[in-house]
Design a protein around this motif. Structure first.
Motif, PDB file in Angstrom:
ATOM      1  N   GLU A  80       0.830  -1.214   0.000  1.00 59.32           N
ATOM      2  CA  GLU A  80       0.000   0.000   0.000  1.00 59.32           C
ATOM      3  C   GLU A  80       0.860   1.258   0.000  1.00 59.32           C
ATOM      4  O   GLU A  80       0.589   2.236   0.685  1.00 59.32           O
ATOM      5  CB  GLU A  80      -0.974  -0.009   1.176  1.00 59.32           C
ATOM      6  CG  GLU A  80      -1.926  -1.188   1.128  1.00 59.32           C
ATOM      7  CD  GLU A  80      -2.882  -1.236   2.299  1.00 59.32           C
ATOM      8  OE1 GLU A  80      -3.255  -0.166   2.821  1.00 59.32           O
ATOM      9  OE2 GLU A  80      -3.259  -2.357   2.688  1.00 59.32           O
ATOM     10  N   TYR A  81       1.911   1.196  -0.807  1.00 64.64           N
ATOM     11  CA  TYR A  81       2.847   2.311  -0.922  1.00 64.64           C
ATOM     12  C   TYR A  81       2.532   3.131  -2.166  1.00 64.64           C
ATOM     13  O   TYR A  81       2.491   2.604  -3.279  1.00 64.64           O
ATOM     14  CB  TYR A  81       4.292   1.789  -1.002  1.00 64.64           C
ATOM     15  CG  TYR A  81       5.268   2.856  -1.421  1.00 64.64           C
ATOM     16  CD1 TYR A  81       5.573   3.914  -0.564  1.00 64.64           C
ATOM     17  CD2 TYR A  81       5.852   2.835  -2.674  1.00 64.64           C
ATOM     18  CE1 TYR A  81       6.450   4.910  -0.953  1.00 64.64           C
ATOM     19  CE2 TYR A  81       6.737   3.820  -3.074  1.00 64.64           C
ATOM     20  CZ  TYR A  81       7.017   4.858  -2.210  1.00 64.64           C
ATOM     21  OH  TYR A  81       7.879   5.846  -2.609  1.00 64.64           O
ATOM     22  N   ASP A  85       2.459   9.835  -0.521  1.00 60.54           N
ATOM     23  CA  ASP A  85       1.179   9.786   0.188  1.00 60.54           C
ATOM     24  C   ASP A  85       1.431   9.756   1.700  1.00 60.54           C
ATOM     25  O   ASP A  85       2.058   8.824   2.209  1.00 60.54           O
ATOM     26  CB  ASP A  85       0.397   8.543  -0.234  1.00 60.54           C
ATOM     27  CG  ASP A  85      -1.013   8.493   0.322  1.00 60.54           C
ATOM     28  OD1 ASP A  85      -1.284   9.136   1.355  1.00 60.54           O
ATOM     29  OD2 ASP A  85      -1.847   7.790  -0.282  1.00 60.54           O
ATOM     30  N   PRO A  86       0.929  10.753   2.441  1.00 54.98           N
ATOM     31  CA  PRO A  86       1.175  10.783   3.887  1.00 54.98           C
ATOM     32  C   PRO A  86       0.461   9.672   4.663  1.00 54.98           C
ATOM     33  O   PRO A  86       0.785   9.437   5.822  1.00 54.98           O
ATOM     34  CB  PRO A  86       0.665  12.166   4.312  1.00 54.98           C
ATOM     35  CG  PRO A  86      -0.294  12.558   3.245  1.00 54.98           C
ATOM     36  CD  PRO A  86       0.165  11.894   1.980  1.00 54.98           C
ATOM     37  N   SER A  87      -0.462   8.969   4.030  1.00 59.26           N
ATOM     38  CA  SER A  87      -1.164   7.884   4.730  1.00 59.26           C
ATOM     39  C   SER A  87      -0.516   6.520   4.518  1.00 59.26           C
ATOM     40  O   SER A  87      -1.039   5.502   4.975  1.00 59.26           O
ATOM     41  CB  SER A  87      -2.639   7.835   4.294  1.00 59.26           C
ATOM     42  OG  SER A  87      -2.732   7.461   2.929  1.00 59.26           O
ATOM     43  N   ASN A  88       0.641   6.476   3.850  1.00 59.58           N
ATOM     44  CA  ASN A  88       1.342   5.206   3.648  1.00 59.58           C
ATOM     45  C   ASN A  88       1.641   4.531   4.979  1.00 59.58           C
ATOM     46  O   ASN A  88       1.994   5.199   5.949  1.00 59.58           O
ATOM     47  CB  ASN A  88       2.694   5.430   2.944  1.00 59.58           C
ATOM     48  CG  ASN A  88       2.555   5.704   1.468  1.00 59.58           C
ATOM     49  OD1 ASN A  88       1.569   5.372   0.846  1.00 59.58           O
ATOM     50  ND2 ASN A  88       3.577   6.324   0.907  1.00 59.58           N
ATOM     51  N   ALA A 114       6.436   3.650   7.599  1.00 62.53           N
ATOM     52  CA  ALA A 114       6.352   5.089   7.344  1.00 62.53           C
ATOM     53  C   ALA A 114       6.590   5.842   8.652  1.00 62.53           C
ATOM     54  O   ALA A 114       6.388   5.283   9.739  1.00 62.53           O
ATOM     55  CB  ALA A 114       4.985   5.422   6.758  1.00 62.53           C
ATOM     56  N   PRO A 115       7.028   7.089   8.586  1.00 63.94           N
ATOM     57  CA  PRO A 115       7.369   7.827   9.809  1.00 63.94           C
ATOM     58  C   PRO A 115       6.284   7.822  10.894  1.00 63.94           C
ATOM     59  O   PRO A 115       6.605   7.620  12.072  1.00 63.94           O
ATOM     60  CB  PRO A 115       7.650   9.243   9.297  1.00 63.94           C
ATOM     61  CG  PRO A 115       8.147   9.021   7.901  1.00 63.94           C
ATOM     62  CD  PRO A 115       7.331   7.875   7.379  1.00 63.94           C
TER      63      PRO A 115
END
Length: 138
Positions: A80-81, A85-88, A114-115
């Motif tokens: 789902e990358y 996209d900040p929701s990754n 992701a962060p």
């Protein structure tokens, strides 16, 4: 940039996504270690998170040249990358992986937490001792 993939979870040999995505599409699969990362338990799969001095075990997978583009797109969908996209949940990054067989370092694509996910895991996640995930196969 064409790089091999470093897999440490459900894409490893014997795990549920290996045959589905990798069987017949790889030139080589060899044991390796991702430096400066740790593993955390996820819901049925692990997350690798950057941490200096730690090591994650997995496999370095080199795709067949004719399968590379399709495999990259499928693995991005699986993880789902989406670039930017900040929701990754995961970010695909070029990391340094060491081949177990001869100790050579190779740049490879790695899906790291992701962060925002990494921050939550560091705060209250469960680390996987030894840096090697054992999911139990299919």
């Amino acid at each position: 940039m064409i790089l091999p993939f470093f897999v440490y979870g459900t894409l490893r040999p014997g795990e549920r996504n290996h045959d589905r995505f990798l069987r017949g599409r790889t030139l080589r699969e060899e044991p390796g270690r991702l430096r400066d990362a740790v593993l955390y338990e996820g819901p049925g799969y692990p997350y690798a998170v950057e941490e200096t001095g730690s090591v994650v075990g997995g496999e370095l997978v080199t795709a067949l040249p004719e399968a590379y583009a399709g495999l990259l797109a499928e693995l991005d969908r699986l993880e789902e990358y989406v670039p930017g996209d900040p929701s990754n949940l995961y970010e695909r990054v070029a990391g340094e992986v060491v081949r177990d067989a001869d100790g050579t370092a190779v740049r490879a694509w790695v899906y790291l937490a992701a962060p925002s996910v990494a921050g939550r895991l560091r705060a209250r996640g469960r680390r996987i001792a030894g840096g090697r995930w054992r999911g139990g196969g299919r």
